[in-house]
Design an enzyme around this catalytic site. Structure first.
Site, mmCIF file in Angstrom:
data_model
loop_
_atom_site.group_PDB
_atom_site.id
_atom_site.type_symbol
_atom_site.label_atom_id
_atom_site.label_comp_id
_atom_site.label_asym_id
_atom_site.label_seq_id
_atom_site.Cartn_x
_atom_site.Cartn_y
_atom_site.Cartn_z
ATOM 1 N N LYS A 1 -12.201 -26.139 65.779
ATOM 2 C CA LYS A 1 -12.049 -25.560 64.588
ATOM 3 C C LYS A 1 -12.826 -26.747 63.242
ATOM 4 C CE LYS A 1 -7.972 -23.103 65.467
ATOM 5 N NZ LYS A 1 -7.665 -23.553 66.926
ATOM 6 N N TRP B 1 -7.938 -26.698 58.760
ATOM 7 C CA TRP B 1 -7.892 -27.201 60.097
ATOM 8 C C TRP B 1 -9.126 -27.137 60.899
ATOM 9 C CZ3 TRP B 1 -4.467 -30.642 61.693
ATOM 10 C CH2 TRP B 1 -4.360 -31.052 62.978
ATOM 11 N N ASN C 1 1.108 -22.843 58.209
ATOM 12 C CA ASN C 1 -0.099 -22.812 59.127
ATOM 13 C C ASN C 1 -0.469 -21.258 59.563
ATOM 14 O OD1 ASN C 1 0.496 -25.282 58.694
ATOM 15 N ND2 ASN C 1 0.818 -25.818 61.142
ATOM 16 N N ASN D 1 5.896 -30.549 62.018
ATOM 17 C CA ASN D 1 4.834 -29.629 62.190
ATOM 18 C C ASN D 1 5.054 -28.791 62.967
ATOM 19 O OD1 ASN D 1 1.836 -28.745 61.671
ATOM 20 N ND2 ASN D 1 1.865 -29.151 63.668
ATOM 21 N N GLU D 2 4.977 -27.264 62.542
ATOM 22 C CA GLU D 2 5.000 -26.220 63.791
ATOM 23 C C GLU D 2 6.308 -26.548 64.541
ATOM 24 O OE1 GLU D 2 1.327 -25.324 65.403
ATOM 25 O OE2 GLU D 2 0.696 -24.326 63.670
ATOM 26 N N TYR E 1 -6.794 -16.217 65.710
ATOM 27 C CA TYR E 1 -5.666 -16.017 67.082
ATOM 28 C C TYR E 1 -5.312 -14.434 67.030
ATOM 29 C CZ TYR E 1 -5.636 -20.936 67.734
ATOM 30 O OH TYR E 1 -5.996 -22.389 68.047
#
Length: 763
Positions: A544, A523, A443, A387-388, A449
């Site tokens: 979130k 998310w 994502n 993930n990321e 953001y």
């Protein structure tokens, strides 16, 4: 006969020399891991208890099973080290037989301290420490099903469905420690078995009306080298068919010694197509759902079955058909609930944010344990590699090789499922890492953001056009919302429940227009602990979630998805916490899956609207009003909801996180010297000037720190810097939501004192 004895009680917990009696499950970060400051205890703690040797028959053996010790553990019995385990989310076992005395001291040291080899180490959630799942003794005969490999159950079931023939070929494998036959029995999900078993092996049996088993329901197999295989053919197979019909079969294996294991399984087929999206059992079945972290307010990750059931009830209420169980292996009990409820799962390991050159072995071990322990769950559709991972790491040969090895391991252990990755939004779409897994997801947080909501649409359209043969999904999207904060003029970065609802209205519509997105996951379903965060009026929480951390409050956006995904009639008036309204005419927004909504103000019909899902009314207000919505459905069914609103002269200050409204307005009206820098310049232009760049960089460092150590770690990502460089400083400040109007004025005055390149006079 196998016996399982719980060891959850009578532990003494030692931290920094202090002792406290505890009952498992337990974490030492239930409080300090949720209160902000990024200062929760990360270190070694000990769990100690007396252990009496259990009653055992001749030849029996005893194993210790630890279902979750975060993040690393060392097990000692009477001062002797028996086992060490690195990885906080999977089960592990060790044999105690030759080490037991009549009275024993069992000590488990658990360590969640920072290191460079055990994942996770950098991520936007709290790394709780503790023995947070069950601990058991397992007593088995001398010859028993294997308990030593990767915490696996010793039985593996592989169903392969032929949709045209309406049949399934089921392979059952077991591993055992000694000689003797294995008797394998296949049963229907209602517990009924087949009938009419013929000695010639060609008879047909019934599985309780849920398919026919060729060759009978029971097979006796002689193992070879400790491995036995039984194969069954089910005709007229009853499919595991998602939320509509999650039918489960069961296999039971028994040894001559009396040891027994069983597994439930489902017969289903998964396909992922770049144009058609996700297909379940040959039909289009768009995966639309949410992600879940395994923690609760005040409990940390020390969850009980009651917590798991409550979470699943909320998933079913929402109407989601998929869960991304992030960012690690979850409890077996929760995978069981997904099996039972037809929820399709993305399962993954915590290879996240930052690649560690010393962590490769740990990623492979955690993946091996995840697949070995979770293979039989029909709900799992994909294995997530990472993930990321490029958020705070360069895409280099070591990172690529790590992913190739993980991908190969997944396919070696499981030929029936796809691999995937969740890629950070600033990863370039031509990166070689995207070529490793079978399918990909991104994502994206445009509209929260940074950037604007429409950039989400543009990103996926451009990707789909450029790579028409690559399946793509939407693995994370969301916006933080504190239910205490409300606004009649919501805007990005204000942390209001109102903006979160607007954000998800856009995202839901965007997703519905793109059925080729193989899976989408909000998310997050629940707010969760991220102790490094201090924003949005909360300390130590990522907000979130569609539901609050304590599971008590469903935010307005929850009901938007419920209206879209749950066919049960519903109506919900948004803004029920937005009572005081400083406007003559206010918007009353209603979410419903009905055909029309009638709005009543103080008992009088105000207006009726026909529409789909979102109904907006402009209502004049002058005092306190009771507003009721009546939603009508086919068949004259009706649902109602009501709220109270009140006209006030000035905005209620408790509804605002930061007093930053009208920043753009005052700025537009100020006289600015265009030959000098200002907050209207792009970040890239400001950073090109050493003096202005130094000022901006100091401010950005402070802003990143307020969002936790992950934000601080990723702030230098080249892709992120390119995106931010194109944005004006005022837009970034406005979005950050943690700077007041006067501070922005002062920053602008300082920048106005710095002349741009090529200008002759001082500012």
């Amino acid at each position: 006969m196998r016996k399982v004895i719980s060891l959850n009680e009578n532990w003494d917990f030692f931290q920094n020399g202090n002792s406290t009696p505890v009952t498992l499950p337990h974490t030492w970060n239930a409080v300090d891991g949720q209160d902000g400051g990024n200062d929760y205890y990360r270190g070694v703690c000990r769990y100690v208890r007396r252990l009496e040797k259990p009653a055992m028959e001749a030849g029996e053996r005893v194993f210790l099973e630890i279902k979750g010790a975060a993040m690393s553990a060392r097990v000692m019995l009477n001062g002797e080290v028996l086992e060490s385990h690195q990885g906080g989310y999977s089960a592990f076992r060790m044999e105690l037989t030759g080490h037991l005395k009549d009275q024993n001291e069992l000590e488990i040291s658990v360590d969640n301290s920072d290191n460079d080899s055990v994942y996770p180490q950098k991520a936007d959630f709290t790394f709780y420490g503790g023995l947070y799942r069950d601990v058991n003794l397992i007593i088995v005969p001398q010859v028993h099903f294997d308990l030593s490999y990767c915490g696996a159950p010793g039985i593996k079931v592989t169903p392969v469905v032929d949709l045209e023939k309406k049949s399934a070929h089921v392979t059952v494998e077991t591993w055992q420690t000694g000689p003797g036959k294995v008797t394998v029995t296949l049963e229907g999900g209602d517990g009924s078995g087949a009938e009419g078993h013929g000695e010639n092996g060609e008879a047909w049996g019934r599985t309780g009306g849920n398919g026919q088993v060729k060759g009978g329901r029971t097979q006796m197999v002689v193992p070879a080298d400790g491995h036995a295989t039984a194969e069954f053919e089910i005709e007229n197979v009853h499919l595991w068919d998602g939320t509509e019909d999650p039918y489960l079969y069961k296999v039971t294996a028994v040894l001559d010694s009396g040891d027994e294991v069983s597994a439930r399984f489902g017969c289903r087929s998964f396909e992922i197509d770049a144009q058609k999206g996700f297909l379940l059992n040959g039909r289009s079945y768009p995966l639309r759902g949410v992600s879940r972290h395994q923690d609760c307010k005040g409990e940390g990750n020390a969850l009980t079955m009651e917590h798991h059931r409550r979470d699943m009830e909320i998933v079913r209420e929402l109407g989601a058909n998929t869960l991304r169980l992030a960012h690690y292996q979850h409890a077996q009990e929760f995978y069981d609930l997904c099996d039972e409820n037809g929820i399709i799962v993305w399962a993954e390991i915590p290879y996240i944010t930052m690649h560690m050159k010393n962590g490769r072995e740990n990623t492979l071990r955690q993946m091996e344990e995840l697949i070995a322990q979770c293979y039989n769950h029909p709900s799992i559709a994909v294995w997530g590699l990472s993930n990321e991972i490029t958020a705070a790491s360069a895409v280099n040969e070591d990172l690529l090789e790590n992913h190739k090895l993980l991908n190969d391991l997944c396919h070696k252990m499981d030929a029936t499922r796809h691999t995937t990755m969740a890629n950070v939004f600033m990863l370039e779409t031509d990166s070689p890492i995207l070529e490793i897994p079978d399918v990909n997801s991104y994502n994206l947080y445009f509209g929260w953001y940074l950037g604007e909501l429409e950039q989400n649409d543009e990103f996926f359209d451009e990707y789909h056009e450029k790579y028409p043969n690559r399946p793509i999904g939407f693995s994370e999207y969301g916006a933080d919302a504190n239910p205490a904060f409300q606004s009649g003029r919501p805007e990005k970065g204000d942390y209001t429940e109102s903006y979160q609802a607007l954000y998800h209205e856009h995202m839901l519509e965007m997703i519905e227009k793109r059925p080729w997105l193989w899976a989408t996951h909000v998310w997050n379903l629940f707010d969760f602990a991220a102790d490094g965060r201090d924003e949005g009026g909360k300390h130590g929480e990522n907000q979130k979630g569609l539901v609050t951390f304590d599971r008590k409050t469903r935010k307005d956006a929850f009901y938007l998805y419920k209206a879209a995904w749950n066919p049960e009639p519903m109506v919900h008036i948004c803004g029920r916490r937005y009572i005081d309204r400083a406007e003559d005419v206010t918007e009353v927004k209603v979410y419903s899956n009905g055909e029309e909504v009638a709005l009543y103000v103080d008992g009088t019909l105000f207006h009726t609207l026909k529409g789909r899902r979102v109904f907006r009314f402009r209502v004049p207000i002058s005092g306190e009003h009771r507003i009721r919505a009546h939603a009508r459905f086919r068949g004259d069914a009706e649902e109602t909801d009501a709220v109270t609103v009140r006209r006030v002269q000035t905005e209620n200050p408790t509804y605002r996180f930061a007093k930053k409204q009208d920043v753009v307005n005052w700025f537009d009206q100020d006289e600015l010297d265009p030959e000098c820098f200002s907050v209207s310049d792009t970040l890239a232009d400001l950073r090109a000037n050493p003096e202005a760049g130094a000022i901006v960089n100091r401010m950005m460092e402070k802003g990143a720190a307020s969002r936790g150590d992950v934000a601080a770690a990723v702030k230098d990502n080249p892709g992120l810097q390119r995106m931010m460089g194109r944005m004006t400083l005022i837009s970034l400040l406005k979005q950050a939501g943690n700077i007041d109007e006067e501070s922005i004025r002062q920053l602008n005055r300082v920048l106005q004192g710095i002349r741009k390149a090529g200008k002759q006079e001082d500012c």
